[in-house]
Design a protein around this motif. Structure first.
Motif, PDB file in Angstrom:
ATOM      1  N   ILE A   1     -18.302  17.549 -12.342  1.00 38.88           N
ATOM      2  CA  ILE A   1     -17.187  16.695 -11.923  1.00 38.88           C
ATOM      3  C   ILE A   1     -16.091  16.638 -12.990  1.00 38.88           C
ATOM      4  O   ILE A   1     -14.924  16.960 -12.709  1.00 38.88           O
ATOM      5  N   PRO A   2     -16.396  16.236 -14.231  1.00 41.29           N
ATOM      6  CA  PRO A   2     -15.327  16.239 -15.253  1.00 41.29           C
ATOM      7  C   PRO A   2     -14.784  17.635 -15.541  1.00 41.29           C
ATOM      8  O   PRO A   2     -13.606  17.780 -15.885  1.00 41.29           O
ATOM      9  N   LEU A   3     -15.607  18.646 -15.371  1.00 37.13           N
ATOM     10  CA  LEU A   3     -15.164  20.013 -15.621  1.00 37.13           C
ATOM     11  C   LEU A   3     -14.067  20.433 -14.645  1.00 37.13           C
ATOM     12  O   LEU A   3     -13.214  21.263 -14.974  1.00 37.13           O
TER      13      LEU A   3
ATOM     14  N   ILE B   1     -12.471  30.272  -7.205  1.00 39.28           N
ATOM     15  CA  ILE B   1     -12.991  31.377  -6.386  1.00 39.28           C
ATOM     16  C   ILE B   1     -13.082  32.651  -7.210  1.00 39.28           C
ATOM     17  O   ILE B   1     -14.076  33.393  -7.142  1.00 39.28           O
ATOM     18  N   GLU B   2     -12.055  32.878  -8.034  1.00 39.78           N
ATOM     19  CA  GLU B   2     -12.065  34.061  -8.892  1.00 39.78           C
ATOM     20  C   GLU B   2     -13.225  34.014  -9.881  1.00 39.78           C
ATOM     21  O   GLU B   2     -13.839  35.035 -10.200  1.00 39.78           O
ATOM     22  N   GLY B   3     -13.559  32.802 -10.337  1.00 40.48           N
ATOM     23  CA  GLY B   3     -14.622  32.649 -11.322  1.00 40.48           C
ATOM     24  C   GLY B   3     -15.978  33.076 -10.827  1.00 40.48           C
ATOM     25  O   GLY B   3     -16.815  33.545 -11.601  1.00 40.48           O
TER      26      GLY B   3
ATOM     27  N   ILE C   1     -21.345  26.442  -9.373  1.00 41.11           N
ATOM     28  CA  ILE C   1     -20.323  25.388  -9.401  1.00 41.11           C
ATOM     29  C   ILE C   1     -19.817  25.202 -10.831  1.00 41.11           C
ATOM     30  O   ILE C   1     -18.614  25.038 -11.066  1.00 41.11           O
ATOM     31  N   LEU C   2     -20.737  25.258 -11.790  1.00 39.40           N
ATOM     32  CA  LEU C   2     -20.344  25.163 -13.190  1.00 39.40           C
ATOM     33  C   LEU C   2     -19.459  26.344 -13.591  1.00 39.40           C
ATOM     34  O   LEU C   2     -18.470  26.177 -14.315  1.00 39.40           O
TER      35      LEU C   2
ATOM     36  N   VAL D   1     -22.147  25.459 -19.771  1.00 45.23           N
ATOM     37  CA  VAL D   1     -20.839  24.792 -19.799  1.00 45.23           C
ATOM     38  C   VAL D   1     -20.127  25.075 -21.119  1.00 45.23           C
ATOM     39  O   VAL D   1     -18.928  25.377 -21.144  1.00 45.23           O
ATOM     40  N   VAL D   2     -20.863  24.990 -22.225  1.00 47.31           N
ATOM     41  CA  VAL D   2     -20.264  25.214 -23.540  1.00 47.31           C
ATOM     42  C   VAL D   2     -19.745  26.645 -23.666  1.00 47.31           C
ATOM     43  O   VAL D   2     -18.643  26.886 -24.169  1.00 47.31           O
ATOM     44  N   ILE D   3     -20.531  27.599 -23.191  1.00 49.08           N
ATOM     45  CA  ILE D   3     -20.104  29.001 -23.242  1.00 49.08           C
ATOM     46  C   ILE D   3     -18.842  29.204 -22.413  1.00 49.08           C
ATOM     47  O   ILE D   3     -17.901  29.891 -22.847  1.00 49.08           O
ATOM     48  N   LEU D   4     -18.776  28.595 -21.250  1.00 46.43           N
ATOM     49  CA  LEU D   4     -17.623  28.763 -20.372  1.00 46.43           C
ATOM     50  C   LEU D   4     -16.366  28.111 -20.945  1.00 46.43           C
ATOM     51  O   LEU D   4     -15.255  28.618 -20.761  1.00 46.43           O
TER      52      LEU D   4
END
Length: 424
Positions: A21-23, A48-50, A280-281, A334-337
């Motif tokens: 959500i915050p992301l 979508i591209e991700g 989703i992440l 998340v951290v890597i992204l």
């Protein structure tokens, strides 16, 4: 702008909302407030591209293969195989745990899956020969870090997605640091058992060893297929993921018959839920990365933290610190992204090898995932073993120190991760 972005993320996290959500919400608010010329539809396009990258096909397939093997008997056969040869030596059960985590990590690619699959049976074995529960759990969660380093590492897949680095090279490069972790843990386990006078397990006869080895031959085929197939060029990492699913099904359904076809839909549903959360992440991470890149946040941070002309070694140490601290609080994916797009450009400008950088980043993600206060493996172990947070983290300091030492070695000696280039 950066203050607003961080404030929104912190507030939403404090409110207890899931990380996805915050992301997504934080960069969307920043676009609306600071970049009114950009429509919110751009966020959707970036999301979508991700998740459109071909390399992401490997993620659900590797997770599915790991779920099939966790449900079946693969992990038990690996444990029996390792224990048959080293279980009787001083610290044998602890060394068996570290070796089994390494082997299962080469199948699952997930630290949390390794904690569950190897941790459950090995914790009981460790307790039965005199290990304290805190020591047993600390060994399990830290030895499981290897799963994020050796193929098929989910963390490396995320790094390859963000940077475009060869996933095959990343997979091979993680083997050296992974083996180094096992060796450090094995040596420590030997001396720990000697000091604590842990009783020796009964030595297994050679005829029984041959029988156990025979039973473990097919499960041992997983790392051979993944690593050997990719390194030889027979197939890509994504194709290796598909083959690993087929191999797992043949093994558990047809040969061992530990799983029936009726169980496959339930296993697939579990895989689908995990995959959905990961994707989703990834989608949110892509949108977040695009917004901070558009706002030139990476340039601002790199100028403030790295200076104008940093050396390669300095960049690697800064990267290690940021990723280690980040993964102590947030899920490694998340951290890597989020952080990779910030530090990748200055690292390349400083002459850092992208594969070596990927190993450093993944190593820190693995280390942070088992480090207090909020390492994800800590909470996985707490749930699986039904132990309190303090019980889980009590025995972790020696392993964290060892992993930090290994991290420094990998930073200084890139040959540890890039060894394969010297074999060609």
């Amino acid at each position: 702008m950066l203050t607003t972005l961080l404030a929104i993320m912190v507030i939403l996290l404090v409110l207890g909302l899931p990380m996805m959500i915050p992301l997504i919400v934080a960069p969307l608010v920043v676009i609306i407030l600071f970049f009114p010329n950009i429509g919110p539809a751009v966020m959707v396009q970036q999301m979508i591209e991700g998740i459109s990258a071909y390399v992401l096909l490997a993620v659900p397939l590797f997770i599915f293969a790991a779920d099939i093997m966790s449900t079946g008997k693969t992990s038990k056969r690996l444990l029996d195989f390792v224990g048959a040869f080293i279980g009787h030596i001083r610290g044998g059960y602890a060394i068996t745990t570290a070796a089994a985590c390494t082997l299962f990590g080469s199948i699952s690619g997930s630290t949390q899956a390794t904690v569950v699959a190897i941790g459950k049976p090995m914790r009981q074995r460790l307790l039965s020969v005199g290990y304290k529960d805190s020591s047993a759990i600390a060994l399990i969660i830290n030895a499981s870090d290897v799963a994020l380093l050796i193929p098929p590492s989910i963390g490396m897949i995320m790094y390859a997605l963000v940077t475009g680095t060869s996933l095959g090279e990343l997979f091979i490069a993680g083997i050296g640091p992974g083996i180094l972790i096992f060796l450090f843990f094995a040596i420590y386990s030997y001396f720990y058992a000697s000091m604590k006078k842990i009783p020796l397990a009964e030595k297994i006869s050679w005829p029984d060893r041959f029988k156990i080895t025979y039973k473990a031959l097919l499960p041992l085929g997983f790392p051979v297929i993944i690593v050997g197939g990719i390194y030889s060029g027979m197939f890509t990492p994504t194709e290796a993921a598909g083959i690993s699913v087929l191999y797992a099904l043949i093994l558990e359904v047809i040969i061992y018959r530990t799983i029936t076809m009726k169980q496959i839909p339930r296993i697939a549903l579990s895989t689908g839920l995990v995959t959905a959360a990961v994707f989703i992440l990834v989608a949110g991470g892509q949108a977040f990365s695009w917004v901070i890149s558009y706002a030139r946040v990476p340039q601002m941070i790199s100028a403030a933290v790295l200076g104008t002309d940093p050396s390669a070694l300095y960049v690697l140490f800064i990267v290690a610190i940021f990723f280690f601290i980040g993964c102590m609080f947030v899920d490694p994916i998340v951290v890597i992204l989020i952080l990779t797009p910030i530090f990748y450009p200055p690292a390349m400008a400083a002459g850092v090898d992208p594969v070596h950088l990927g190993v450093i980043i993944t190593f820190q993600a693995a280390l942070g995932s088992a480090t207090p206060p909020f390492g994800v493996d800590i909470f996985t172990a707490s749930a699986v073993f039904n132990r309190s947070y303090l019980d889980v983290i009590k025995g972790t300091p020696p392993y964290i120190v060892m992993l930090l030492i290994i991290s420094v070695l990998v930073i200084f000696f890139e040959e540890i991760s890039l060894f394969y280039r010297y074999l060609l």
